[in-house]
Design a protein around this motif. Structure first.
Motif, PDB file in Angstrom:
ATOM      1  N   PHE A   1       1.655  34.908  -0.600  1.00  0.00           N
ATOM      2  CA  PHE A   1       0.751  34.305  -1.794  1.00  0.00           C
ATOM      3  C   PHE A   1       1.956  34.229  -2.815  1.00  0.00           C
ATOM      4  CE2 PHE A   1      -0.300  35.315  -6.024  1.00  0.00           C
ATOM      5  CZ  PHE A   1      -1.311  34.059  -6.378  1.00  0.00           C
TER       6      PHE A   1
ATOM      7  N   ARG B   1     -11.245  32.335  -4.258  1.00  0.00           N
ATOM      8  CA  ARG B   1     -10.191  31.219  -3.787  1.00  0.00           C
ATOM      9  C   ARG B   1      -9.087  31.314  -4.840  1.00  0.00           C
ATOM     10  NH1 ARG B   1     -11.310  26.917  -0.372  1.00  0.00           N
ATOM     11  NH2 ARG B   1      -9.910  25.825  -1.336  1.00  0.00           N
ATOM     12  N   LEU B   2      -7.872  31.290  -4.231  1.00  0.00           N
ATOM     13  CA  LEU B   2      -6.677  31.533  -5.056  1.00  0.00           C
ATOM     14  C   LEU B   2      -6.022  30.090  -5.299  1.00  0.00           C
ATOM     15  CD1 LEU B   2      -5.040  34.449  -3.087  1.00  0.00           C
ATOM     16  CD2 LEU B   2      -6.327  34.786  -5.387  1.00  0.00           C
TER      17      LEU B   2
ATOM     18  N   GLU C   1      -7.448  35.529   0.811  1.00  0.00           N
ATOM     19  CA  GLU C   1      -8.611  34.920   0.043  1.00  0.00           C
ATOM     20  C   GLU C   1      -9.909  35.543   0.589  1.00  0.00           C
ATOM     21  OE1 GLU C   1      -7.519  30.429  -1.442  1.00  0.00           O
ATOM     22  OE2 GLU C   1      -8.305  30.514   0.500  1.00  0.00           O
ATOM     23  N   GLU C   2     -10.060  35.609   1.916  1.00  0.00           N
ATOM     24  CA  GLU C   2     -11.303  36.536   2.511  1.00  0.00           C
ATOM     25  C   GLU C   2     -11.237  37.850   2.101  1.00  0.00           C
ATOM     26  OE1 GLU C   2     -11.049  35.607   6.778  1.00  0.00           O
ATOM     27  OE2 GLU C   2     -11.582  33.664   6.373  1.00  0.00           O
TER      28      GLU C   2
ATOM     29  N   LYS D   1      -5.642  32.206   3.623  1.00  0.00           N
ATOM     30  CA  LYS D   1      -7.001  32.246   4.135  1.00  0.00           C
ATOM     31  C   LYS D   1      -7.281  33.891   4.284  1.00  0.00           C
ATOM     32  CE  LYS D   1     -10.496  30.819   7.460  1.00  0.00           C
ATOM     33  NZ  LYS D   1     -10.611  30.093   8.739  1.00  0.00           N
TER      34      LYS D   1
ATOM     35  N   GLU E   1      -8.363  32.568 -10.784  1.00  0.00           N
ATOM     36  CA  GLU E   1      -8.099  33.880  -9.987  1.00  0.00           C
ATOM     37  C   GLU E   1      -6.704  33.879  -9.574  1.00  0.00           C
ATOM     38  OE1 GLU E   1     -10.592  31.891  -9.409  1.00  0.00           O
ATOM     39  OE2 GLU E   1     -12.536  32.873  -9.917  1.00  0.00           O
ATOM     40  N   GLY E   2      -6.247  32.866  -8.838  1.00  0.00           N
ATOM     41  CA  GLY E   2      -4.962  32.569  -8.435  1.00  0.00           C
ATOM     42  C   GLY E   2      -3.833  33.127  -9.672  1.00  0.00           C
TER      43      GLY E   2
END
Length: 69
Positions: free
Chosen positions: A11, A48-49, A42-43, A39, A62-63
């Motif tokens: 990330f 969602r980043l 994010e899960e 993915k 959020e990211g």
């Protein structure tokens, strides 16, 4: 919940470069491995980043919050 620090490392590189392909080069892993890691993160976080478009990759709110943390 198990914390996989490798996912956060991926990330960081994607958030810093805003590029999945550039992050894959810097991490010496495939671009698909980068996509799978994002993915999975994010899960796990249930957010969602990144916002992905034909013009590039952008951090969601959020990211951005995660990047600051």
């Amino acid at each position: 919940m198990d914390i996989n620090y490798e996912l956060y490392k991926v990330f960081y590189y994607v958030a810093t470069t805003l590029s999945f392909s550039e992050a894959s080069k810097l991490l010496f892993i495939s671009q698909s491995a980068v996509s799978q890691s994002i993915k999975q993160l994010e899960e796990q976080l249930q957010v969602r980043l990144f916002s992905r478009s034909t013009k590039g990759v952008y951090l969601t709110s959020e990211g951005k919050l995660l990047q600051e943390y």
